[in-house]
Scaffold this motif. Sequence first.
Motif, PDB file in Angstrom:
ATOM      1  N   TRP A 124       0.820  -1.218   0.000  1.00 29.62           N
ATOM      2  CA  TRP A 124       0.000   0.000   0.000  1.00 29.62           C
ATOM      3  C   TRP A 124       0.849   1.261   0.000  1.00 29.62           C
ATOM      4  CZ3 TRP A 124      -4.411  -0.094  -2.092  1.00 29.62           C
ATOM      5  CH2 TRP A 124      -5.115  -1.310  -2.129  1.00 29.62           C
ATOM      6  N   SER A 125       2.057   1.169   0.507  1.00 36.53           N
ATOM      7  CA  SER A 125       2.977   2.310   0.416  1.00 36.53           C
ATOM      8  C   SER A 125       3.291   2.595  -1.061  1.00 36.53           C
ATOM      9  CB  SER A 125       4.250   1.999   1.209  1.00 36.53           C
ATOM     10  OG  SER A 125       5.075   3.130   1.334  1.00 36.53           O
ATOM     11  N   ALA A 126       3.544   1.525  -1.825  1.00 34.25           N
ATOM     12  CA  ALA A 126       3.808   1.691  -3.263  1.00 34.25           C
ATOM     13  C   ALA A 126       2.560   2.211  -3.975  1.00 34.25           C
ATOM     14  CB  ALA A 126       4.265   0.364  -3.867  1.00 34.25           C
ATOM     15  N   GLN A 127       1.385   1.687  -3.576  1.00 31.09           N
ATOM     16  CA  GLN A 127       0.145   2.166  -4.206  1.00 31.09           C
ATOM     17  C   GLN A 127      -0.107   3.641  -3.887  1.00 31.09           C
ATOM     18  OE1 GLN A 127      -1.298   0.449  -6.492  1.00 31.09           O
ATOM     19  NE2 GLN A 127      -0.109  -1.403  -6.085  1.00 31.09           N
ATOM     20  N   THR A 128       0.314   4.070  -2.711  1.00 33.40           N
ATOM     21  CA  THR A 128       0.183   5.478  -2.333  1.00 33.40           C
ATOM     22  C   THR A 128       0.980   6.362  -3.292  1.00 33.40           C
ATOM     23  OG1 THR A 128      -0.468   5.207  -0.032  1.00 33.40           O
ATOM     24  CG2 THR A 128       0.934   7.083  -0.506  1.00 33.40           C
ATOM     25  N   ALA A 129       2.199   5.939  -3.620  1.00 31.99           N
ATOM     26  CA  ALA A 129       3.022   6.703  -4.570  1.00 31.99           C
ATOM     27  C   ALA A 129       2.366   6.715  -5.954  1.00 31.99           C
ATOM     28  CB  ALA A 129       4.429   6.111  -4.646  1.00 31.99           C
ATOM     29  N   LEU A 130       1.882   5.552  -6.390  1.00 31.16           N
ATOM     30  CA  LEU A 130       1.260   5.459  -7.719  1.00 31.16           C
ATOM     31  C   LEU A 130      -0.018   6.296  -7.789  1.00 31.16           C
ATOM     32  CD1 LEU A 130       1.845   1.648  -8.279  1.00 31.16           C
ATOM     33  CD2 LEU A 130       2.733   3.486  -9.758  1.00 31.16           C
ATOM     34  N   SER A 131      -0.821   6.261  -6.729  1.00 33.23           N
ATOM     35  CA  SER A 131      -2.075   7.014  -6.734  1.00 33.23           C
ATOM     36  C   SER A 131      -1.835   8.512  -6.730  1.00 33.23           C
ATOM     37  CB  SER A 131      -2.932   6.650  -5.527  1.00 33.23           C
ATOM     38  OG  SER A 131      -3.494   5.392  -5.727  1.00 33.23           O
ATOM     39  N   ALA A 132      -0.842   8.954  -5.973  1.00 38.24           N
ATOM     40  CA  ALA A 132      -0.529  10.386  -5.955  1.00 38.24           C
ATOM     41  C   ALA A 132      -0.106  10.828  -7.355  1.00 38.24           C
ATOM     42  CB  ALA A 132       0.562  10.677  -4.931  1.00 38.24           C
ATOM     43  N   LEU A 133       0.645   9.974  -8.044  1.00 38.22           N
ATOM     44  CA  LEU A 133       1.053  10.277  -9.421  1.00 38.22           C
ATOM     45  C   LEU A 133      -0.170  10.369 -10.338  1.00 38.22           C
ATOM     46  CD1 LEU A 133       3.176  10.487 -11.719  1.00 38.22           C
ATOM     47  CD2 LEU A 133       3.113   7.975 -11.823  1.00 38.22           C
ATOM     48  N   PHE A 271       9.570  16.287 -15.380  1.00 36.78           N
ATOM     49  CA  PHE A 271       8.825  15.777 -14.226  1.00 36.78           C
ATOM     50  C   PHE A 271       9.822  15.353 -13.147  1.00 36.78           C
ATOM     51  CE2 PHE A 271       6.449  12.900 -11.584  1.00 36.78           C
ATOM     52  CZ  PHE A 271       5.167  13.411 -11.587  1.00 36.78           C
ATOM     53  N   LEU A 272       9.516  15.742 -11.890  1.00 39.45           N
ATOM     54  CA  LEU A 272      10.424  15.442 -10.783  1.00 39.45           C
ATOM     55  C   LEU A 272       9.747  14.541  -9.759  1.00 39.45           C
ATOM     56  CD1 LEU A 272      13.195  16.122  -9.380  1.00 39.45           C
ATOM     57  CD2 LEU A 272      11.938  17.929  -8.148  1.00 39.45           C
ATOM     58  N   VAL A 273      10.422  13.459  -9.398  1.00 41.24           N
ATOM     59  CA  VAL A 273      10.030  12.691  -8.213  1.00 41.24           C
ATOM     60  C   VAL A 273      11.040  13.056  -7.131  1.00 41.24           C
ATOM     61  CG1 VAL A 273       9.744  10.400  -7.203  1.00 41.24           C
ATOM     62  CG2 VAL A 273       9.023  10.819  -9.572  1.00 41.24           C
ATOM     63  N   LEU A 274      10.550  13.590  -6.015  1.00 40.26           N
ATOM     64  CA  LEU A 274      11.446  13.993  -4.931  1.00 40.26           C
ATOM     65  C   LEU A 274      11.383  12.951  -3.825  1.00 40.26           C
ATOM     66  CD1 LEU A 274      13.268  16.433  -3.951  1.00 40.26           C
ATOM     67  CD2 LEU A 274      11.332  16.956  -2.450  1.00 40.26           C
ATOM     68  N   SER A 275      12.487  12.243  -3.601  1.00 45.15           N
ATOM     69  CA  SER A 275      12.580  11.353  -2.446  1.00 45.15           C
ATOM     70  C   SER A 275      12.910  12.239  -1.262  1.00 45.15           C
ATOM     71  CB  SER A 275      13.690  10.316  -2.663  1.00 45.15           C
ATOM     72  OG  SER A 275      13.183   9.132  -3.208  1.00 45.15           O
ATOM     73  N   ALA A 305      11.337  26.300  -6.932  1.00 49.24           N
ATOM     74  CA  ALA A 305      12.016  27.158  -7.913  1.00 49.24           C
ATOM     75  C   ALA A 305      12.536  26.356  -9.109  1.00 49.24           C
ATOM     76  CB  ALA A 305      13.171  27.908  -7.248  1.00 49.24           C
ATOM     77  N   MET A 306      12.571  25.022  -8.994  1.00 48.00           N
ATOM     78  CA  MET A 306      12.987  24.211 -10.139  1.00 48.00           C
ATOM     79  C   MET A 306      11.927  24.267 -11.240  1.00 48.00           C
ATOM     80  SD  MET A 306      14.653  20.933  -8.135  1.00 48.00           S
ATOM     81  CE  MET A 306      15.251  20.063  -9.580  1.00 48.00           C
ATOM     82  N   GLY A 307      10.706  24.626 -10.868  1.00 49.91           N
ATOM     83  CA  GLY A 307       9.660  24.858 -11.854  1.00 49.91           C
ATOM     84  C   GLY A 307       9.142  23.593 -12.535  1.00 49.91           C
ATOM     85  N   LEU A 308       9.282  22.439 -11.872  1.00 52.27           N
ATOM     86  CA  LEU A 308       8.846  21.171 -12.481  1.00 52.27           C
ATOM     87  C   LEU A 308       7.600  20.642 -11.779  1.00 52.27           C
ATOM     88  CD1 LEU A 308      12.348  19.440 -12.630  1.00 52.27           C
ATOM     89  CD2 LEU A 308      11.112  20.485 -14.547  1.00 52.27           C
ATOM     90  N   SER A 309       6.789  19.885 -12.496  1.00 51.79           N
ATOM     91  CA  SER A 309       5.751  19.090 -11.851  1.00 51.79           C
ATOM     92  C   SER A 309       6.453  18.156 -10.887  1.00 51.79           C
ATOM     93  CB  SER A 309       5.004  18.234 -12.878  1.00 51.79           C
ATOM     94  OG  SER A 309       4.189  19.044 -13.654  1.00 51.79           O
ATOM     95  N   THR A 310       5.991  18.118  -9.641  1.00 54.31           N
ATOM     96  CA  THR A 310       6.758  17.414  -8.608  1.00 54.31           C
ATOM     97  C   THR A 310       5.893  16.488  -7.777  1.00 54.31           C
ATOM     98  OG1 THR A 310       8.288  19.287  -8.462  1.00 54.31           O
ATOM     99  CG2 THR A 310       8.304  17.741  -6.625  1.00 54.31           C
ATOM    100  N   LEU A 311       6.264  15.222  -7.763  1.00 50.21           N
ATOM    101  CA  LEU A 311       5.651  14.250  -6.857  1.00 50.21           C
ATOM    102  C   LEU A 311       6.610  14.055  -5.679  1.00 50.21           C
ATOM    103  CD1 LEU A 311       3.660  12.011  -6.019  1.00 50.21           C
ATOM    104  CD2 LEU A 311       4.979  10.454  -7.473  1.00 50.21           C
ATOM    105  N   VAL A 312       6.157  14.441  -4.488  1.00 46.78           N
ATOM    106  CA  VAL A 312       6.982  14.281  -3.284  1.00 46.78           C
ATOM    107  C   VAL A 312       6.659  12.920  -2.662  1.00 46.78           C
ATOM    108  CG1 VAL A 312       7.530  15.208  -1.000  1.00 46.78           C
ATOM    109  CG2 VAL A 312       6.961  16.771  -2.888  1.00 46.78           C
ATOM    110  N   VAL A 313       7.699  12.104  -2.482  1.00 45.74           N
ATOM    111  CA  VAL A 313       7.536  10.767  -1.907  1.00 45.74           C
ATOM    112  C   VAL A 313       8.274  10.742  -0.563  1.00 45.74           C
ATOM    113  CG1 VAL A 313       8.125   8.322  -2.210  1.00 45.74           C
ATOM    114  CG2 VAL A 313       7.349   9.673  -4.175  1.00 45.74           C
TER     115      VAL A 313
END
Length: 336
Positions: A124-133, A271-275, A305-313
């Motif tokens: 479900w942790s992985a599904q949380t990342a996928l759903s947010a995306l 597109f940015l994924v931020l760990s 300020a990076m100006g990218l679509s960002t998914l924070v994980v």
Amino acid sequence: MKAVFDDRQLAHAPVRELHNGDWVAYAEVPGRAGDIAALLDCRPPGDHGLAPILAVHDAQYVSFLKCAFAEWHAAGRQGDAIGYTFPVVQRRDLALDRIDAQLGRYSYDAGTPIAQGTWQAAYWSAQTALSALHDMTDSGERTAFALCRPPGHHAGPDYMGGYCYLNNAAIAARQASALGLGPVAVLDVDYHHGNGTQDIFWQDDAIFFASIHADPRTDYPFYWGYADERGEGAGEGTTLNLPLPRGTGWGDYREALMRSSEAIANWGAKFLVLSFGADTYEGDPISGFSLSQNDFPRLGEAIGAMGLSTLVVMEGGYAVDDLGRNVTAFLDALPA
Ligand code: SP5
Ligand code: ZN
């Protein structure tokens, strides 16, 4: 900002880990996520199935994760499953039946036990990342927060370690790339090097990986994260490691952030994924940087300020009393 979290992620609760020669209380406690969730408006994830997980992780490793706790108990053991024998890297691939052999084969440390609810929580942790995306693509939002727990960035294609089982950020990054949102970059700002993510994308030219972390000469995970690790084959030059000494504060940290933003921009990421680990905090019990509470909004501004679509994980962060405040201070400084 949209935030995703599922209560089933709390099912994972190992009791102890082996550290410095002793059993110590497990630092990656369920309350970490509970405290952050309490400050946010979270919705539960949808189920995107195993396919995006298997696009990152080896199928045999995933079956091992599902079955290990049951096999451990079938072997007559009590409590959480943990390995005690580890193959050195040159050993050939063997068909391993015994649970202890499998635990060693699929992990690189003795700090990542498999408890009763581990598979459920990791799934479900992985599904949380996928759903947010998927929320971002459905709603056109530029920013989303996946409150992943257990964390993921130490989990590689076929191994667990560092409190991590499935690499949530890598799973989301590869899915983002498959959905055509790329070029995709992963920026890892957890205190520890994101060795699992690095290994997953080591030869992959579709995803850029940058990590700012404690120098592996002094800090876990020791065997990865040196500045001369830059990727290989097609992926040569798509890995950037910026190790920093213990004690690093905002000034030097900010410079490393600027260097990684520049590299990610030059590479052409869209597109940015931020760990995101909050274990860079000065009050973190297992880490050694000295970012203060006031630096978390600064970090958010620099990412924005990076100006990218960002998914924070969500990754690490163990100062439980201050964790919710540090995470929300960071998220509030991102563009909505
Ligand atoms: C995701 C993440 O931040 N993982 C970090 C794993 C670090 N493990 C090595 C250090 C373990 C120190 N554990 C001390 C526990 C005290 N209760
Ligand atoms: Zn960490």
